[in-house]
Design an enzyme around this catalytic site. Structure first.
Site, PDB file in Angstrom:
ATOM      1  N   HIS A 260     -34.250  36.239   2.763  1.00 20.50           N
ATOM      2  CA  HIS A 260     -34.386  35.365   3.934  1.00 20.50           C
ATOM      3  C   HIS A 260     -35.823  35.554   4.421  1.00 20.50           C
ATOM      4  CE1 HIS A 260     -30.160  36.787   4.072  1.00 20.50           C
ATOM      5  NE2 HIS A 260     -29.860  35.615   4.602  1.00 20.50           N
TER       6      HIS A 260
ATOM      7  N   ASP B 243     -36.472  38.743   6.238  1.00 19.75           N
ATOM      8  CA  ASP B 243     -36.358  40.024   5.515  1.00 19.75           C
ATOM      9  C   ASP B 243     -37.716  40.504   5.033  1.00 19.75           C
ATOM     10  OD1 ASP B 243     -33.626  39.430   5.560  1.00 19.75           O
ATOM     11  OD2 ASP B 243     -33.633  38.664   3.498  1.00 19.75           O
TER      12      ASP B 243
HETATM   13  C1  XUL Z   1     -23.607  36.297   4.882  1.00 13.82           C
HETATM   14  C2  XUL Z   1     -24.232  36.102   3.580  1.00 13.82           C
HETATM   15  C3  XUL Z   1     -25.694  35.816   3.598  1.00 13.82           C
HETATM   16  C4  XUL Z   1     -26.098  34.812   2.593  1.00 13.82           C
HETATM   17  C5  XUL Z   1     -27.535  34.372   2.700  1.00 13.82           C
HETATM   18  O1  XUL Z   1     -22.266  36.604   4.824  1.00 13.82           O
HETATM   19  O2  XUL Z   1     -23.591  36.201   2.568  1.00 13.82           O
HETATM   20  O3  XUL Z   1     -26.395  36.993   3.454  1.00 13.82           O
HETATM   21  O4  XUL Z   1     -25.894  35.274   1.306  1.00 13.82           O
HETATM   22  O5  XUL Z   1     -27.867  33.918   3.951  1.00 13.82           O
END
Ligand code: XUL
Ligand code: CO
Length: 438
Positions: A100, A103
């Protein structure tokens, strides 16, 4: 750059008999299974959020591990995380990573400043990717942590929050494209609701679709060639997440004519939260031609939340890889470990044990799936089970030739259905066991 995971060497395949816990017992990257190397079949990815940022917090306690990697200010922390991430991927022989936006770089008060930080880290990541020969499986935007998204992002009641979400996605798409990302994920974050007393569901869904449409168009306009994914999840953090499961997401995509633009990123723990098996979700995606990528983890069936554990259940990894092989294998997707070490597994070494466990479980799963397919008994059983559709009235149903009158005529002539055969569930389950433990 200093070494962050001191004392841990590159993890190698040593075979099932080894007593070295810091080695692969089943994952042999160059071994051929099902016509491809295990490396090509499995396309493992490191999740940046859990691995480089997750510090073991839960709602009852603060972190049990520090992931500052000796950084003395926010920018240095994230630079060091990047170096540590690539050292880790190198030592674990993992080819891909996923992140993300939040991150990989610090979030400051002002969006412009945050974006400048992202640009700096993107330059560093690009250099490290070249140096270590690693690739970006997918990027995404964290449109759920900041308090401005308390009512959602694309489904927020606030048009201002909606714009912030769009600005973040725009930037995340730019970075993902710059780093040659093979995918871009939308996970619904806070896109859902807790009570209908305050919710305009129709407007929220229309808006979410608009944001997705604009994101796809923008991504393509800047040269993003990867796949767009939606990652279904039924609940948590909101009571009703709009992207409940693969079937629900398909309905949404088809309504807004987005079904040609998106595939699914299927997470094992999300599947079980939706009261489905992981394999069910993969199968729904496969038969609807929207299978894309996987968030590899497992939940605890006695707990009702998203525990994001490293996958160790080989029945599940075997059935998962069976679906992946039947879908033709990964194209741009892969197996991203959206998984975290348990709160008590607080030493950096635990990250290695966790990834090794997950990678070996999937290597075993791949081998079992390949043997199940080569054995052929299960596929043949399914084929034979539907033999009545190969000729006569069955073939006419499949081809669309039969009318309701034809079906009635056939039923009247039969008197009753007399030739039903056993579904042989237990026989088939035992075939799986016999192949698994041969
Ligand atoms: C949340 C989840 C996230 C997604 C990416 O449950 O799985 O980390 O994978 O946003
Ligand atoms: Co996930």
């Amino acid at each position: 750059m200093s070494e962050f995971f001191k004392g841990i060497h590159k993890i190698k395949f040593e075979g099932a008999k080894t007593d070295n816990p810091l080695s692969f017992r089943h994952y042999n990257p160059d071994a051929i299974v099902g016509g491809k190397t295990m490396r090509q079949q499995l396309r493992f990815a490191m999740s940046y959020w859990h691995t480089m940022c997750g510090e073991g917090t839960d709602m009852f306690g603060r972190g049990t591990v520090n992931k500052d990697f000796h950084g003395k200010n926010p920018m240095e922390v994230f630079e060091n995380k990047a170096h540590a991430a690539f050292e880790l991927m190198h030592k674990l022989d993992i080819d891909f990573f996923c992140f993300h936006d939040r991150d990989i770089a610090p979030e400051y008060e002002v969006l412009q400043e945050t974006n400048e930080g992202l640009d700096k880290i993107t330059i560093l990541l690009k250099q490290l990717m070249k140096q270590y020969n690693k690739k970006l499986l997918w990027g995404t935007a964290n449109n759920f942590s900041n308090p401005r998204y308390m009512h959602g992002a694309g489904t927020s009641c606030s048009a201002d929050a909606f714009c912030f979400a769009a600005a973040q996605i725009k930037k995340a798409l730019e970075i993902t494209t710059e780093l040659g990302g093979e995918g871009y994920v939308f996970w619904g974050g806070r896109e859902g609701y807790d009570t209908l007393l305050n919710t305009d569901m129709g407007l929220e869904l229309d808006n979410m679709a608009k944001l997705m449409r604009m994101s796809v168009e923008y991504g393509r306009s800047i040269g993003f060639k990867g796949d767009f994914y939606i990652e279904p999840k039924p609940k948590e953090p909101t009571k009703h997440q709009y992207d409940f499961d693969v079937a629900t997401v398909l309905g949404f995509l088809r309504k807004y004519r987005l079904d040609k633009d998106f595939k699914m990123n299927i997470e094992a723990n999300h599947a079980t939260l939706a009261q489905h098996t992981f394999q069910h979700e993969l199968r729904v995606a496969r038969v609807n031609d929207v299978f894309g990528s996987i968030d590899a983890n497992q939940g605890d069936l006695l707990l009702g939340w998203d525990t994001d554990q490293f996958p160790t259940n080989v029945y599940d990894t075997a059935m998962c890889m069976y679906e992946v092989i039947k879908a033709g294998g990964f194209t741009k997707g892969g197996l991203n470990f959206d998984a975290k070490t348990r709160r008590g597994s607080h030493e950096l070494e635990d990250i290695f044990y966790s990834y090794i466990a997950g990678m070996d479980a999937f290597a075993l799963g791949l081998k079992v799936a390949d043997r199940l397919i080569a054995d052929g008994r299960i596929d043949k059983f399914v084929e034979d089970r539907y033999a009545s559709y190969k000729s006569g009235i069955g073939a006419d149903i499949v081809s669309g030739k039969a009318t309701m009158a034809d079906l009635e005529k056939h039923a009247l002539a039969l008197g009753d259905v007399v030739n039903l055969k056993s579904s042989r569930q237990e026989y088939l389950e035992n075939i799986v066991n016999s192949i698994m433990f041969e």
